[in-house]
Design an enzyme around this catalytic site. Sequence first.
Site, short mmCIF file in Angstrom:
data_model
loop_
_atom_site.label_atom_id
_atom_site.label_comp_id
_atom_site.label_asym_id
_atom_site.label_seq_id
_atom_site.Cartn_x
_atom_site.Cartn_y
_atom_site.Cartn_z
N ASP A 125 0.82 -1.21 0.00
CA ASP A 125 0.00 0.00 0.00
C ASP A 125 0.86 1.26 0.00
O ASP A 125 0.43 2.30 -0.48
CB ASP A 125 -0.93 -0.01 1.21
CG ASP A 125 -1.84 1.20 1.25
OD1 ASP A 125 -2.54 1.46 0.25
OD2 ASP A 125 -1.85 1.91 2.27
N VAL B 244 -6.84 6.22 2.83
CA VAL B 244 -6.98 7.18 1.75
C VAL B 244 -5.67 7.38 0.99
O VAL B 244 -5.59 8.28 0.15
CB VAL B 244 -7.48 8.54 2.28
CG1 VAL B 244 -8.86 8.42 2.89
CG2 VAL B 244 -6.50 9.13 3.30
N ARG B 245 -4.67 6.55 1.28
CA ARG B 245 -3.41 6.71 0.55
C ARG B 245 -3.62 6.50 -0.94
O ARG B 245 -3.00 7.18 -1.77
CB ARG B 245 -2.36 5.74 1.09
CG ARG B 245 -1.00 5.92 0.43
CD ARG B 245 0.06 4.98 1.01
NE ARG B 245 0.52 5.45 2.30
CZ ARG B 245 0.35 4.80 3.43
NH1 ARG B 245 -0.30 3.64 3.42
NH2 ARG B 245 0.81 5.26 4.57
N ALA B 246 -4.48 5.55 -1.31
CA ALA B 246 -4.73 5.29 -2.72
C ALA B 246 -5.34 6.51 -3.40
O ALA B 246 -5.00 6.82 -4.56
CB ALA B 246 -5.66 4.08 -2.87
N VAL C 46 -2.46 9.00 -4.03
CA VAL C 46 -1.59 8.55 -5.11
C VAL C 46 -2.28 8.70 -6.45
O VAL C 46 -1.68 9.15 -7.44
CB VAL C 46 -1.16 7.09 -4.87
CG1 VAL C 46 -0.45 6.53 -6.09
CG2 VAL C 46 -0.26 7.00 -3.65
#
Length: 365
Positions: free
Chosen positions: A167, A251-253, A256
Amino acid sequence: MSATEATELPALFPFAAIAGQPALRQALLLAAIDPRIGGVLVEGPRGTAKSTAARALAELIPAAPFVTLPLGASLAHVAGTLDLQQALAGHAVRFAPGLLARAHGGVLYVDEINLLPDALVDVLLDAAASGVNAVERDGISHRHAARFVLVGTMNPEEGALRPQLLDRLGLCVRLANVADPAERQAIVRARLQFEADPAAFRTRHAAAQAALAERLAMARARVLGPEALPWSDAVLQAAGALCVQAEVDGVRADLVLLRAARALAAWQGDAEVTPAHVQAVAELALVHRRKPGVAAPAPSSAPAPAPATPPAAPPPQAHVGESTAQGRGDAVSDWGAMPAEPVGTVRLAVPDLLPAGTRAAAKKA
């Protein structure tokens, strides 16, 4: 490095001449435009141009170092540690820089990243995401800039990364062997021409290489400058909807995906980020984060922005792990999970519990 040492280094295969891996080219260029994306994980079998593309990318960035992290590197070797010679000679506590300091402004290449200790991968990912390396040990408290493009490669047959580490890697490209005979011939022919006369081969691609470098510099300025490309609520909604559909954690996706979409818009010279840019880079940002059993969405009916030169949209073979029927993708996406497999029915012998006389009467009837 002296001029004599520089002339002894082997010539690099130009990035502009790499063929057959459009998704790899796209992901590397996007990560180079905005290193805050968090690097690129390249999964694939041997001989699919993983290391060649990473080395060629560094050549497109002015004065960019290319640093290779050896598999047996220690934490002190990577992050830096106490300079023992200075400490013993002058009784002073000084910091000895590691590979992260050397990679600042360039490309840090990690082959077989899945075989590194998790603690070492944590340090790499922290620096790649923040652009800062912080060392707090051995009597040292030191921070220095470490903004680089992290390129990690791995062969899934040799093991997988934990989901927590996956991730934190920005983009992911899953390569497959080139199956088209004509395309394979073109790749092999280009490689043979380069090996026969590297200087002449590089001269033939010099104009395209210079154009790529100039375009990359302009895109980096548009993304990393004070006036970054804006995005609307529609772009945020498009990114959020795709991440919810993929059932990603956190919410990292989303972040990115938005940064990759902005990098693509800058590469194409567009005035703003649009939902079409988000769709074009979605699979690169979500393929390694999608929950097992969640199918990838069908391609959008709206045409994605098509650049005149690479990067190109990821090919269908990059969509590995779209469903539970694709076992390798699921094994990489979920640590310890195993894909469902069809099980054939087996005819079982039922013991005969009837008395002999009853059985004979039943046969006559």
